[in-house]
Design a protein around this motif. Structure first.
Motif, PDB file in Angstrom:
ATOM      1  N   GLU A  24      81.699  20.666  33.097  1.00  0.00           N
ATOM      2  CA  GLU A  24      82.511  21.378  32.107  1.00  0.00           C
ATOM      3  C   GLU A  24      81.711  22.498  31.458  1.00  0.00           C
ATOM      4  O   GLU A  24      82.250  23.582  31.185  1.00  0.00           O
ATOM      5  N   TRP A  25      80.408  22.278  31.207  1.00  0.00           N
ATOM      6  CA  TRP A  25      79.591  23.365  30.660  1.00  0.00           C
ATOM      7  C   TRP A  25      79.490  24.504  31.661  1.00  0.00           C
ATOM      8  O   TRP A  25      79.484  25.676  31.285  1.00  0.00           O
ATOM      9  N   ASP A  26      79.397  24.173  32.960  1.00  0.00           N
ATOM     10  CA  ASP A  26      79.358  25.224  33.978  1.00  0.00           C
ATOM     11  C   ASP A  26      80.652  26.028  34.006  1.00  0.00           C
ATOM     12  O   ASP A  26      80.650  27.203  34.362  1.00  0.00           O
ATOM     13  N   SER A  27      81.757  25.409  33.634  1.00  0.00           N
ATOM     14  CA  SER A  27      83.027  26.148  33.625  1.00  0.00           C
ATOM     15  C   SER A  27      83.083  27.174  32.487  1.00  0.00           C
ATOM     16  O   SER A  27      83.893  28.091  32.530  1.00  0.00           O
ATOM     17  N   PHE A  28      82.231  27.027  31.469  1.00  0.00           N
ATOM     18  CA  PHE A  28      82.199  27.983  30.364  1.00  0.00           C
ATOM     19  C   PHE A  28      81.377  29.229  30.681  1.00  0.00           C
ATOM     20  O   PHE A  28      81.341  30.162  29.886  1.00  0.00           O
ATOM     21  N   ARG A  29      80.714  29.239  31.808  1.00  0.00           N
ATOM     22  CA  ARG A  29      79.888  30.396  32.168  1.00  0.00           C
ATOM     23  C   ARG A  29      80.750  31.645  32.293  1.00  0.00           C
ATOM     24  O   ARG A  29      81.873  31.603  32.774  1.00  0.00           O
ATOM     25  N   ASN A  30      80.185  32.763  31.866  1.00  0.00           N
ATOM     26  CA  ASN A  30      80.864  34.047  31.965  1.00  0.00           C
ATOM     27  C   ASN A  30      79.842  35.087  32.411  1.00  0.00           C
ATOM     28  O   ASN A  30      79.313  35.828  31.593  1.00  0.00           O
ATOM     29  N   ASN A  32      78.028  38.391  33.613  1.00  0.00           N
ATOM     30  CA  ASN A  32      78.306  39.804  33.436  1.00  0.00           C
ATOM     31  C   ASN A  32      77.129  40.587  34.000  1.00  0.00           C
ATOM     32  O   ASN A  32      76.092  40.732  33.355  1.00  0.00           O
ATOM     33  N   LEU A  33      77.288  41.077  35.213  1.00  0.00           N
ATOM     34  CA  LEU A  33      76.214  41.768  35.910  1.00  0.00           C
ATOM     35  C   LEU A  33      75.846  43.081  35.231  1.00  0.00           C
ATOM     36  O   LEU A  33      74.661  43.406  35.095  1.00  0.00           O
ATOM     37  N   GLY A  90      68.828  39.323  29.714  1.00  0.00           N
ATOM     38  CA  GLY A  90      69.536  39.929  30.839  1.00  0.00           C
ATOM     39  C   GLY A  90      69.776  38.938  31.957  1.00  0.00           C
ATOM     40  O   GLY A  90      70.858  38.908  32.557  1.00  0.00           O
ATOM     41  N   TYR A  91      68.778  38.120  32.224  1.00  0.00           N
ATOM     42  CA  TYR A  91      68.954  37.075  33.233  1.00  0.00           C
ATOM     43  C   TYR A  91      70.049  36.094  32.815  1.00  0.00           C
ATOM     44  O   TYR A  91      70.888  35.707  33.633  1.00  0.00           O
ATOM     45  N   PHE A  92      70.033  35.695  31.540  1.00  0.00           N
ATOM     46  CA  PHE A  92      71.070  34.797  31.054  1.00  0.00           C
ATOM     47  C   PHE A  92      72.455  35.433  31.182  1.00  0.00           C
ATOM     48  O   PHE A  92      73.429  34.749  31.476  1.00  0.00           O
ATOM     49  N   SER A  93      72.560  36.738  30.957  1.00  0.00           N
ATOM     50  CA  SER A  93      73.856  37.412  31.082  1.00  0.00           C
ATOM     51  C   SER A  93      74.305  37.499  32.539  1.00  0.00           C
ATOM     52  O   SER A  93      75.487  37.372  32.829  1.00  0.00           O
ATOM     53  N   ILE A  94      73.367  37.733  33.436  1.00  0.00           N
ATOM     54  CA  ILE A  94      73.726  37.847  34.850  1.00  0.00           C
ATOM     55  C   ILE A  94      74.234  36.522  35.394  1.00  0.00           C
ATOM     56  O   ILE A  94      75.236  36.479  36.116  1.00  0.00           O
ATOM     57  N   VAL A  95      73.567  35.424  35.047  1.00  0.00           N
ATOM     58  CA  VAL A  95      74.003  34.127  35.570  1.00  0.00           C
ATOM     59  C   VAL A  95      75.080  33.500  34.700  1.00  0.00           C
ATOM     60  O   VAL A  95      75.663  32.481  35.074  1.00  0.00           O
ATOM     61  N   GLY A  96      75.354  34.058  33.542  1.00  0.00           N
ATOM     62  CA  GLY A  96      76.382  33.535  32.660  1.00  0.00           C
ATOM     63  C   GLY A  96      75.989  32.246  31.979  1.00  0.00           C
ATOM     64  O   GLY A  96      76.811  31.367  31.772  1.00  0.00           O
ATOM     65  N   VAL A  98      75.031  29.474  29.295  1.00  0.00           N
ATOM     66  CA  VAL A  98      75.267  29.077  27.920  1.00  0.00           C
ATOM     67  C   VAL A  98      74.145  28.120  27.553  1.00  0.00           C
ATOM     68  O   VAL A  98      73.392  27.669  28.411  1.00  0.00           O
ATOM     69  N   TYR A  99      74.033  27.787  26.284  1.00  0.00           N
ATOM     70  CA  TYR A  99      72.897  26.988  25.833  1.00  0.00           C
ATOM     71  C   TYR A  99      72.791  25.675  26.600  1.00  0.00           C
ATOM     72  O   TYR A  99      71.698  25.281  27.013  1.00  0.00           O
ATOM     73  N   CYS A 100      73.856  24.991  26.806  1.00  0.00           N
ATOM     74  CA  CYS A 100      73.808  23.650  27.395  1.00  0.00           C
ATOM     75  C   CYS A 100      73.607  23.657  28.908  1.00  0.00           C
ATOM     76  O   CYS A 100      73.412  22.597  29.499  1.00  0.00           O
ATOM     77  N   THR A 101      73.656  24.806  29.573  1.00  0.00           N
ATOM     78  CA  THR A 101      73.343  24.834  30.993  1.00  0.00           C
ATOM     79  C   THR A 101      71.839  24.892  31.223  1.00  0.00           C
ATOM     80  O   THR A 101      71.344  24.358  32.202  1.00  0.00           O
ATOM     81  N   ARG A 102      71.108  25.557  30.322  1.00  0.00           N
ATOM     82  CA  ARG A 102      69.647  25.623  30.375  1.00  0.00           C
ATOM     83  C   ARG A 102      69.083  25.458  28.965  1.00  0.00           C
ATOM     84  O   ARG A 102      68.563  26.407  28.380  1.00  0.00           O
ATOM     85  N   PRO A 103      69.164  24.268  28.396  1.00  0.00           N
ATOM     86  CA  PRO A 103      68.788  24.123  26.989  1.00  0.00           C
ATOM     87  C   PRO A 103      67.298  24.336  26.714  1.00  0.00           C
ATOM     88  O   PRO A 103      66.942  24.953  25.716  1.00  0.00           O
ATOM     89  N   MET A 104      66.423  23.838  27.570  1.00  0.00           N
ATOM     90  CA  MET A 104      64.985  23.977  27.306  1.00  0.00           C
ATOM     91  C   MET A 104      64.523  25.428  27.400  1.00  0.00           C
ATOM     92  O   MET A 104      63.774  25.887  26.537  1.00  0.00           O
TER      93      MET A 104
END
Length: 116
Positions: A24-30, A32-33, A90-96, A98-104
């Protein structure tokens, strides 16, 4: 950093990722290249333009003055913060991400960029 230094630190619902599953957290990804590439390119340009300034401050005629040593130290910190704030963001924006997909990674990058 309280999470690492104080093991009993309770952050409550502020950073709780248990509300949804990983899928479900992966579904929140957005992703933006365009924005991600803009962040990365602007960060690289700023860092490349910052290097000559730092090189000038390392010359021996400036190093004996304490104000230039302080400015050099602050310049290195700025250089590092631009890397974290623009390139990692920028990397976080490219892969979309959110905090809970890569929390550390998100938590450590935020602590380093605001703590320097």
């Amino acid at each position: 950093m309280n999470r690492f230094l104080l093991p009993r630190f309770d952050d409550g619902d502020m950073y709780s990722c248990s509300r949804y599953t990983a899928e479900e957290w992966d579904s929140f990804r957005n992703p933006n290249l365009f924005i991600g590439l803009f962040y990365i390119c602007s960060g690289i340009i700023y860092d490349v333009l910052y290097l000559p300034v730092l090189a000038v401050m390392t010359q021996p005629k400036f190093r004996h003055r304490s104000c230039y040593r302080i400015m050099l130290y602050l310049g290195v910190i700025d250089f590092t913060c631009v890397i974290i704030n623009s390139i990692i963001s920028g990397y976080f924006s490219i892969v979309g991400s959110v905090y809970c997909t890569r929390p550390m990674l998100t938590y450590i990058a935020g602590c380093i960029s605001t703590g320097k």
